[in-house]
Write a protein that holds these residues in place. Structure first.
Motif, PDB file in Angstrom:
ATOM      1  N   ASN A 323      17.478  11.261   7.733  1.00  9.65           N
ATOM      2  CA  ASN A 323      18.576  11.521   7.119  1.00  9.65           C
ATOM      3  C   ASN A 323      18.913  13.013   8.138  1.00  9.65           C
ATOM      4  OD1 ASN A 323      21.258  11.893   6.416  1.00  9.65           O
ATOM      5  ND2 ASN A 323      21.525  11.892   4.937  1.00  9.65           N
ATOM      6  N   ILE A 324      19.284  12.912   9.070  1.00 12.96           N
ATOM      7  CA  ILE A 324      19.131  14.019   9.524  1.00 12.96           C
ATOM      8  C   ILE A 324      20.617  14.213  10.482  1.00 12.96           C
ATOM      9  CG2 ILE A 324      17.661  15.406  11.622  1.00 12.96           C
ATOM     10  CD1 ILE A 324      15.754  14.127  11.415  1.00 12.96           C
ATOM     11  N   PRO A 325      21.298  15.370   9.756  1.00 13.96           N
ATOM     12  CA  PRO A 325      22.458  15.822  10.555  1.00 13.96           C
ATOM     13  C   PRO A 325      22.126  15.990  11.586  1.00 13.96           C
ATOM     14  CG  PRO A 325      22.424  17.143   8.417  1.00 13.96           C
ATOM     15  CD  PRO A 325      20.902  15.681   8.885  1.00 13.96           C
ATOM     16  N   ASP A 326      23.907  15.493  12.247  1.00 15.66           N
ATOM     17  CA  ASP A 326      23.661  16.456  14.197  1.00 15.66           C
ATOM     18  C   ASP A 326      24.292  17.998  13.577  1.00 15.66           C
ATOM     19  OD1 ASP A 326      25.941  15.617  16.381  1.00 15.66           O
ATOM     20  OD2 ASP A 326      26.130  15.378  14.176  1.00 15.66           O
ATOM     21  N   LYS A 327      24.475  18.488  15.119  1.00 15.82           N
ATOM     22  CA  LYS A 327      25.379  20.057  14.724  1.00 15.82           C
ATOM     23  C   LYS A 327      26.944  19.520  15.028  1.00 15.82           C
ATOM     24  CE  LYS A 327      22.979  23.516  16.201  1.00 15.82           C
ATOM     25  NZ  LYS A 327      22.367  24.313  17.242  1.00 15.82           N
ATOM     26  N   THR A 328      27.394  18.720  14.924  1.00 11.46           N
ATOM     27  CA  THR A 328      28.857  19.039  15.252  1.00 11.46           C
ATOM     28  C   THR A 328      29.225  17.995  13.883  1.00 11.46           C
ATOM     29  OG1 THR A 328      29.135  16.379  15.273  1.00 11.46           O
ATOM     30  CG2 THR A 328      28.774  18.056  17.403  1.00 11.46           C
ATOM     31  N   GLY A 329      28.384  17.965  12.653  1.00  4.29           N
ATOM     32  CA  GLY A 329      28.038  16.723  11.639  1.00  4.29           C
ATOM     33  C   GLY A 329      29.303  15.237  11.102  1.00  4.29           C
ATOM     34  N   ARG A 330      29.220  15.045  12.739  1.00  6.25           N
ATOM     35  CA  ARG A 330      30.012  13.462  12.773  1.00  6.25           C
ATOM     36  C   ARG A 330      28.690  12.172  12.872  1.00  6.25           C
ATOM     37  NH1 ARG A 330      32.590  16.735  16.950  1.00  6.25           N
ATOM     38  NH2 ARG A 330      31.324  14.380  18.187  1.00  6.25           N
ATOM     39  N   HIS A 331      26.850  12.823  13.324  1.00  2.00           N
ATOM     40  CA  HIS A 331      26.689  11.795  13.531  1.00  2.00           C
ATOM     41  C   HIS A 331      25.188  11.988  12.461  1.00  2.00           C
ATOM     42  CE1 HIS A 331      28.802  10.603  16.892  1.00  2.00           C
ATOM     43  NE2 HIS A 331      29.455  11.728  16.801  1.00  2.00           N
ATOM     44  N   THR A 332      24.547  11.245  12.179  1.00  2.00           N
ATOM     45  CA  THR A 332      23.305  10.828  11.768  1.00  2.00           C
ATOM     46  C   THR A 332      21.979  10.553  12.696  1.00  2.00           C
ATOM     47  OG1 THR A 332      24.413  11.317   9.514  1.00  2.00           O
ATOM     48  CG2 THR A 332      21.622  10.415   9.079  1.00  2.00           C
ATOM     49  N   ALA A 333      21.034  10.851  12.437  1.00  2.00           N
ATOM     50  CA  ALA A 333      19.246  10.361  12.855  1.00  2.00           C
ATOM     51  C   ALA A 333      18.641   9.900  12.262  1.00  2.00           C
ATOM     52  CB  ALA A 333      18.934  11.527  14.456  1.00  2.00           C
ATOM     53  N   LYS A 334      18.181   9.119  12.060  1.00  2.00           N
ATOM     54  CA  LYS A 334      16.618   9.185  11.493  1.00  2.00           C
ATOM     55  C   LYS A 334      15.395   9.076  12.417  1.00  2.00           C
ATOM     56  CE  LYS A 334      18.267   3.813  10.433  1.00  2.00           C
ATOM     57  NZ  LYS A 334      17.449   3.139   9.154  1.00  2.00           N
ATOM     58  N   LEU A 335      14.183   9.186  11.789  1.00  2.00           N
ATOM     59  CA  LEU A 335      13.227   8.877  12.239  1.00  2.00           C
ATOM     60  C   LEU A 335      12.508   7.430  11.587  1.00  2.00           C
ATOM     61  CD1 LEU A 335      11.895  11.902  12.542  1.00  2.00           C
ATOM     62  CD2 LEU A 335      12.841  11.765  13.903  1.00  2.00           C
ATOM     63  N   VAL A 336      12.188   6.726  12.463  1.00  2.00           N
ATOM     64  CA  VAL A 336      11.337   5.530  12.185  1.00  2.00           C
ATOM     65  C   VAL A 336       9.901   5.220  12.399  1.00  2.00           C
ATOM     66  CG1 VAL A 336      12.216   2.554  12.490  1.00  2.00           C
ATOM     67  CG2 VAL A 336      13.987   4.557  12.082  1.00  2.00           C
ATOM     68  N   GLY A 337       8.899   4.740  11.787  1.00  2.00           N
ATOM     69  CA  GLY A 337       7.860   4.419  12.421  1.00  2.00           C
ATOM     70  C   GLY A 337       6.642   5.049  12.997  1.00  2.00           C
ATOM     71  N   VAL A 338       6.165   5.235  13.420  1.00  2.00           N
ATOM     72  CA  VAL A 338       5.060   6.421  13.878  1.00  2.00           C
ATOM     73  C   VAL A 338       5.800   7.688  14.707  1.00  2.00           C
ATOM     74  CG1 VAL A 338       2.584   6.116  15.161  1.00  2.00           C
ATOM     75  CG2 VAL A 338       2.860   4.399  13.873  1.00  2.00           C
ATOM     76  N   TYR A 339       5.649   8.259  14.154  1.00  2.00           N
ATOM     77  CA  TYR A 339       6.117   9.970  14.518  1.00  2.00           C
ATOM     78  C   TYR A 339       4.781  10.723  12.995  1.00  2.00           C
ATOM     79  CZ  TYR A 339       8.802  10.349  10.371  1.00  2.00           C
ATOM     80  OH  TYR A 339       9.014  10.549   8.811  1.00  2.00           O
ATOM     81  N   LYS A 340       5.490  11.990  13.890  1.00  2.00           N
ATOM     82  CA  LYS A 340       4.560  12.900  13.303  1.00  2.00           C
ATOM     83  C   LYS A 340       5.044  14.861  13.948  1.00  2.00           C
ATOM     84  CE  LYS A 340      -0.300  15.126  12.541  1.00  2.00           C
ATOM     85  NZ  LYS A 340      -1.508  14.574  12.535  1.00  2.00           N
ATOM     86  N   TRP A 341       5.463  16.095  13.203  1.00  2.00           N
ATOM     87  CA  TRP A 341       5.554  16.785  12.987  1.00  2.00           C
ATOM     88  C   TRP A 341       4.479  17.807  12.417  1.00  2.00           C
ATOM     89  CZ3 TRP A 341      10.501  18.290  13.906  1.00  2.00           C
ATOM     90  CH2 TRP A 341      11.346  17.458  13.750  1.00  2.00           C
ATOM     91  N   THR A 342       4.144  18.440  13.498  1.00  2.00           N
ATOM     92  CA  THR A 342       3.254  19.402  13.626  1.00  2.00           C
ATOM     93  C   THR A 342       3.740  21.232  13.851  1.00  2.00           C
ATOM     94  OG1 THR A 342       1.922  17.790  15.128  1.00  2.00           O
ATOM     95  CG2 THR A 342       1.283  20.315  15.646  1.00  2.00           C
ATOM     96  N   ALA A 343       3.730  21.777  12.484  1.00  2.00           N
ATOM     97  CA  ALA A 343       3.929  23.214  12.179  1.00  2.00           C
ATOM     98  C   ALA A 343       3.429  24.185  13.281  1.00  2.00           C
ATOM     99  CB  ALA A 343       3.137  24.219  11.007  1.00  2.00           C
TER     100      ALA A 343
END
Length: 346
Positions: A323-343
């Motif tokens: 549930n990642i809101p976009d900067k306009t506040g009108r849309h939402t994204a989600k990450l699905v499956g294989v992904y990775k955050w690296t600090a």
């Protein structure tokens, strides 16, 4: 008897370098890498700890590696039976095993706290991971500019068509647009648009340029569709790299299913996939000029700018990956499956 004599003759001449009693007829092929990779996979399966804590591996990743070992053993069995004729048949098993090992290694759990500056990597190969930006009729404006920073490594695409960001709908009538890569070697970066003059041979307005091959380095891409100027334009790092005249209008989406926008996998054809990283993705409902694009490369957006359809930075770990809101506040994204955050390292 003839086969035995041929094998004996080859042995006398010194050409019987087989691995693990591979049958004759395949002695000129190199199977050593198959056995090396089997050992590497077996060691990982023996030593890996499955769980949900840091340093552990997801259960699904472990299962995928077990399946990869089974497939590799099938290849080794074929090698022993002398069923391979050409080296590329062996190499296909090698490449599949190497990919499975890399996927497994990359899946190790490393926690990143929300709000931490980080990079997002999505592995869309075999449509294992993607970004779902939801569905909106705003995603297919008559004029548009789509821009983002991206980077990828060698092997980021394994099929002839790798979708980076797309709303494209096929088969006929083709609708929406797709920013994608074409070709596994010497890849092209392309923008294609479904128009009211597209035909069954998949002939539709397309422009392309050589895809950057500076592996692991960020670059900025911007694609513009301008019906007023009757132009399609493609920019790499702010420099115009390709342009073409276009006389037709894009066919917009007309249903919730058609109006989806994804990154790294195409929504309607999941075989069109790739892996890579993305940040500062924006979609505008206007054709931006070259000077605009130069400014956008280094600018941030607040979300209130005129003609801004949607914007996600993907520069820090969100509170909720689904549930990642976009900067306009009108849309939402989600990450699905294989992904990775690296600090990011300070």
């Amino acid at each position: 008897m003839k086969r035995f004599l041929l094998f004996f003759a080859a042995s006398v001449l010194g050409f019987s370098s087989c691995v693990d009693e591979v049958k004759s007829g395949a002695q000129d092929l190199d199977y050593s890498r198959l056995y090396e990779l089997r050992t590497q996979i077996e060691e990982r399966l023996e030593n890996a700890v499955v769980g949900i804590e840091d340093g552990m591996y997801p259960e699904s990743s472990y299962a995928d590696l077990e399946a990869a070992l089974e497939e590799l053993n099938r290849g080794i069995s074929s090698a022993r039976a002398g069923l391979f004729i050409l080296q590329f048949e062996v190499d296909n098993y090698v490449l599949a095993a190497e990919k499975a090992i890399k996927l497994f290694d990359d899946s190790v759990i490393v926690s990143v706290d929300p709000g931490t500056p980080a990079e997002l990597f999505v592995n869309g190969i075999d449509h294992k991971g993607y970004i779902d930006f939801g569905s909106s009729s705003e995603y297919t404006p008559a004029n548009f500019t789509v821009e983002a920073w991206t980077k990828y490594d060698d092997g980021f695409i394994e099929t002839s068509f790798g979708s980076f960001i797309s709303t494209f709908v096929s088969p006929l009538p083709y609708k929406g647009w797709t920013l994608h890569y074409w070709g596994t070697s010497n890849s092209l970066l392309r923008l294609s648009v479904g128009t009211n003059n597209s035909n069954p041979d998949l002939t539709l307005p397309t422009i392309y340029t050589a895809a950057p091959s500076t592996w692991g380095e960020w670059f900025h891409v911007a694609a513009v569709f301008d019906t007023s100027a009757k132009k399609m334009l493609l920019y790499i790092n702010g420099t115009l790299s390709a342009s073409a005249d276009v006389s037709d209008s894009m066919v917009p989406c007309s249903s919730e299913d058609e109006c989806r926008m994804w990154a790294f996998v195409e929504p309607k054809d999941n075989s069109r996939c790739m892996s890579g990283s993305i940040k500062k993705f924006r979609l505008w409902s206007v054709a931006k000029s070259e000077s605009d694009i130069h400014s956008l490369m280094t600018a941030d957006v607040e979300g209130t700018e005129p003609n801004l359809v949607c914007a996600w930075d993907f520069t820090e770990k969100p509170e909720d990956d689904a549930n990642i809101p976009d900067k306009t506040g009108r849309h939402t994204a989600k990450l699905v499956g294989v992904y990775k955050w690296t600090a990011l390292q300070e």
